[in-house]
Design a protein around this motif. Sequence first.
Motif, PDB file in Angstrom:
ATOM      1  N   TYR A 153       0.842  -1.199   0.000  1.00  0.00           N
ATOM      2  CA  TYR A 153       0.000   0.000   0.000  1.00  0.00           C
ATOM      3  C   TYR A 153       0.879   1.252   0.000  1.00  0.00           C
ATOM      4  O   TYR A 153       0.633   2.207  -0.741  1.00  0.00           O
ATOM      5  N   GLY A 154       1.921   1.247   0.845  1.00  0.00           N
ATOM      6  CA  GLY A 154       2.839   2.376   0.867  1.00  0.00           C
ATOM      7  C   GLY A 154       3.558   2.555  -0.456  1.00  0.00           C
ATOM      8  O   GLY A 154       3.739   3.689  -0.931  1.00  0.00           O
ATOM      9  N   VAL A 155       3.965   1.436  -1.079  1.00  0.00           N
ATOM     10  CA  VAL A 155       4.628   1.501  -2.383  1.00  0.00           C
ATOM     11  C   VAL A 155       3.674   2.075  -3.439  1.00  0.00           C
ATOM     12  O   VAL A 155       4.057   2.927  -4.251  1.00  0.00           O
ATOM     13  N   SER A 156       2.423   1.620  -3.421  1.00  0.00           N
ATOM     14  CA  SER A 156       1.459   2.100  -4.417  1.00  0.00           C
ATOM     15  C   SER A 156       1.204   3.600  -4.257  1.00  0.00           C
ATOM     16  O   SER A 156       1.074   4.330  -5.243  1.00  0.00           O
ATOM     17  N   SER A 157       1.156   4.075  -3.021  1.00  0.00           N
ATOM     18  CA  SER A 157       0.963   5.507  -2.793  1.00  0.00           C
ATOM     19  C   SER A 157       2.157   6.301  -3.312  1.00  0.00           C
ATOM     20  O   SER A 157       1.998   7.398  -3.871  1.00  0.00           O
ATOM     21  N   ALA A 158       3.361   5.758  -3.141  1.00  0.00           N
ATOM     22  CA  ALA A 158       4.558   6.432  -3.657  1.00  0.00           C
ATOM     23  C   ALA A 158       4.523   6.504  -5.181  1.00  0.00           C
ATOM     24  O   ALA A 158       4.930   7.516  -5.774  1.00  0.00           O
ATOM     25  N   LEU A 159       4.035   5.461  -5.828  1.00  0.00           N
ATOM     26  CA  LEU A 159       3.913   5.478  -7.285  1.00  0.00           C
ATOM     27  C   LEU A 159       2.966   6.590  -7.740  1.00  0.00           C
ATOM     28  O   LEU A 159       3.227   7.275  -8.736  1.00  0.00           O
ATOM     29  N   LEU A 160       1.871   6.779  -6.997  1.00  0.00           N
ATOM     30  CA  LEU A 160       0.929   7.839  -7.359  1.00  0.00           C
ATOM     31  C   LEU A 160       1.536   9.226  -7.126  1.00  0.00           C
ATOM     32  O   LEU A 160       1.248  10.168  -7.866  1.00  0.00           O
ATOM     33  N   VAL A 161       2.378   9.348  -6.108  1.00  0.00           N
ATOM     34  CA  VAL A 161       3.080  10.621  -5.901  1.00  0.00           C
ATOM     35  C   VAL A 161       3.990  10.918  -7.083  1.00  0.00           C
ATOM     36  O   VAL A 161       4.003  12.026  -7.631  1.00  0.00           O
ATOM     37  N   ARG A 162       4.775   9.927  -7.494  1.00  0.00           N
ATOM     38  CA  ARG A 162       5.705  10.119  -8.600  1.00  0.00           C
ATOM     39  C   ARG A 162       4.971  10.365  -9.922  1.00  0.00           C
ATOM     40  O   ARG A 162       5.454  11.088 -10.786  1.00  0.00           O
ATOM     41  N   ALA A 163       3.781   9.774 -10.086  1.00  0.00           N
ATOM     42  CA  ALA A 163       3.008   9.997 -11.313  1.00  0.00           C
ATOM     43  C   ALA A 163       2.574  11.456 -11.417  1.00  0.00           C
ATOM     44  O   ALA A 163       2.510  12.027 -12.505  1.00  0.00           O
ATOM     45  N   GLY A 164       2.235  12.064 -10.282  1.00  0.00           N
ATOM     46  CA  GLY A 164       1.860  13.480 -10.277  1.00  0.00           C
ATOM     47  C   GLY A 164       0.571  13.791 -10.994  1.00  0.00           C
ATOM     48  O   GLY A 164       0.362  14.920 -11.446  1.00  0.00           O
ATOM     49  N   LEU A 165      -0.324  12.788 -11.074  1.00  0.00           N
ATOM     50  CA  LEU A 165      -1.591  12.995 -11.785  1.00  0.00           C
ATOM     51  C   LEU A 165      -2.796  12.915 -10.854  1.00  0.00           C
ATOM     52  O   LEU A 165      -3.930  12.787 -11.308  1.00  0.00           O
ATOM     53  N   GLY A 166      -2.547  12.990  -9.555  1.00  0.00           N
ATOM     54  CA  GLY A 166      -3.639  12.929  -8.585  1.00  0.00           C
ATOM     55  C   GLY A 166      -3.453  11.770  -7.628  1.00  0.00           C
ATOM     56  O   GLY A 166      -3.093  10.669  -8.044  1.00  0.00           O
ATOM     57  N   MET A 167      -3.711  12.030  -6.358  1.00  0.00           N
ATOM     58  CA  MET A 167      -3.534  11.047  -5.305  1.00  0.00           C
ATOM     59  C   MET A 167      -4.871  10.469  -4.865  1.00  0.00           C
ATOM     60  O   MET A 167      -5.935  11.022  -5.162  1.00  0.00           O
ATOM     61  N   GLU A 168      -4.817   9.362  -4.111  1.00  0.00           N
ATOM     62  CA  GLU A 168      -6.009   8.866  -3.451  1.00  0.00           C
ATOM     63  C   GLU A 168      -6.432   9.856  -2.367  1.00  0.00           C
ATOM     64  O   GLU A 168      -5.620  10.658  -1.901  1.00  0.00           O
ATOM     65  N   PRO A 169      -7.725   9.843  -1.955  1.00  0.00           N
ATOM     66  CA  PRO A 169      -8.256  10.930  -1.118  1.00  0.00           C
ATOM     67  C   PRO A 169      -7.431  11.262   0.123  1.00  0.00           C
ATOM     68  O   PRO A 169      -7.077  12.437   0.330  1.00  0.00           O
ATOM     69  N   TRP A 170      -7.114  10.293   0.966  1.00  0.00           N
ATOM     70  CA  TRP A 170      -6.399  10.622   2.197  1.00  0.00           C
ATOM     71  C   TRP A 170      -4.991  11.130   1.908  1.00  0.00           C
ATOM     72  O   TRP A 170      -4.472  11.982   2.636  1.00  0.00           O
ATOM     73  N   ASN A 171      -4.360  10.631   0.865  1.00  0.00           N
ATOM     74  CA  ASN A 171      -3.016  11.110   0.563  1.00  0.00           C
ATOM     75  C   ASN A 171      -3.009  12.495  -0.068  1.00  0.00           C
ATOM     76  O   ASN A 171      -1.973  13.162  -0.072  1.00  0.00           O
ATOM     77  N   VAL A 172      -4.152  12.937  -0.610  1.00  0.00           N
ATOM     78  CA  VAL A 172      -4.254  14.345  -1.003  1.00  0.00           C
ATOM     79  C   VAL A 172      -4.084  15.209   0.249  1.00  0.00           C
ATOM     80  O   VAL A 172      -3.345  16.206   0.254  1.00  0.00           O
ATOM     81  N   LEU A 173      -4.759  14.802   1.329  1.00  0.00           N
ATOM     82  CA  LEU A 173      -4.622  15.524   2.596  1.00  0.00           C
ATOM     83  C   LEU A 173      -3.198  15.422   3.132  1.00  0.00           C
ATOM     84  O   LEU A 173      -2.607  16.432   3.565  1.00  0.00           O
ATOM     85  N   HIS A 174      -2.629  14.205   3.116  1.00  0.00           N
ATOM     86  CA  HIS A 174      -1.265  14.027   3.632  1.00  0.00           C
ATOM     87  C   HIS A 174      -0.264  14.871   2.838  1.00  0.00           C
ATOM     88  O   HIS A 174       0.647  15.475   3.407  1.00  0.00           O
ATOM     89  N   GLN A 175      -0.440  14.899   1.520  1.00  0.00           N
ATOM     90  CA  GLN A 175       0.470  15.670   0.685  1.00  0.00           C
ATOM     91  C   GLN A 175       0.338  17.165   0.974  1.00  0.00           C
ATOM     92  O   GLN A 175       1.340  17.894   1.046  1.00  0.00           O
TER      93      GLN A 175
END
Length: 258
Positions: free
Chosen positions: A26-48
Amino acid sequence: MSIASGARGRHLTRQLVQLYAGLTLYGVSSALLVRAGLGMEPWNVLHQGLSELTGLTIGVVSIVVGAIVLLLWIPIRQRPGLGTVSNVFVVGLAMDGSLALLPEAHGLPARVALMVLGIVLNGLATGLYIAARLGPGPRDGLMTGLHRATGRSIRLVRTLIEVAVVATGFLLGGSVGVGTVLYALAIGPLAQFFLRFFAVPEPTPGTGPASGTGPVSGTGPAPAPTPAPGPAPVSTPEPAAVDAADAAGTPEGAILRR
């Protein structure tokens, strides 16, 4: 060691492996979404967004927010499990570790590939750790606890929470985009599929030395029991093929019910 205790040990081992593999992925998948820079999952939008505001890493912010959310369980009388506490720390640490190793993505095709891989991997990770049945994550438990405390539907409670965290995160500078929308549309079906695939079978009651249905000590095998008169028993599917999230009243069912 008895056969029954050995089976319980293997069952627990599988649960622990699934739990920590799922949380790490799950942590790895969230990091991939950060690197993609095309939008995060809801809670990680807040974390970011909070990471941008405070200067802390997004993984550390995830840990802090998870701990705060866990404190909110107290008034709604939610009970954490091993998976709940582990979720707070493992996901954030895995996310920061992955971000330290993953290079920046250049070019739209590479970013889209990372986004798709991140969403699919997130669904797989969600199925892994929820199917382990060692406790819901702190954010999932907040949702199910509010559902029980207020009597409102899971759909409404989930929507209100996620809209609130996305809006707050966006105002703080979190990344909202096509990835956020695709995640919202895809995570339910993906997690449901992988939850079926990784479901840990419940220990079968009525087996082993104490049940009276297995072998007994002594010389020779125990005689086969005489079937009781009546209609033939109806066959049931194997536990691994049964979706644990469909059980009424379970946190897993509430988490994925839409």
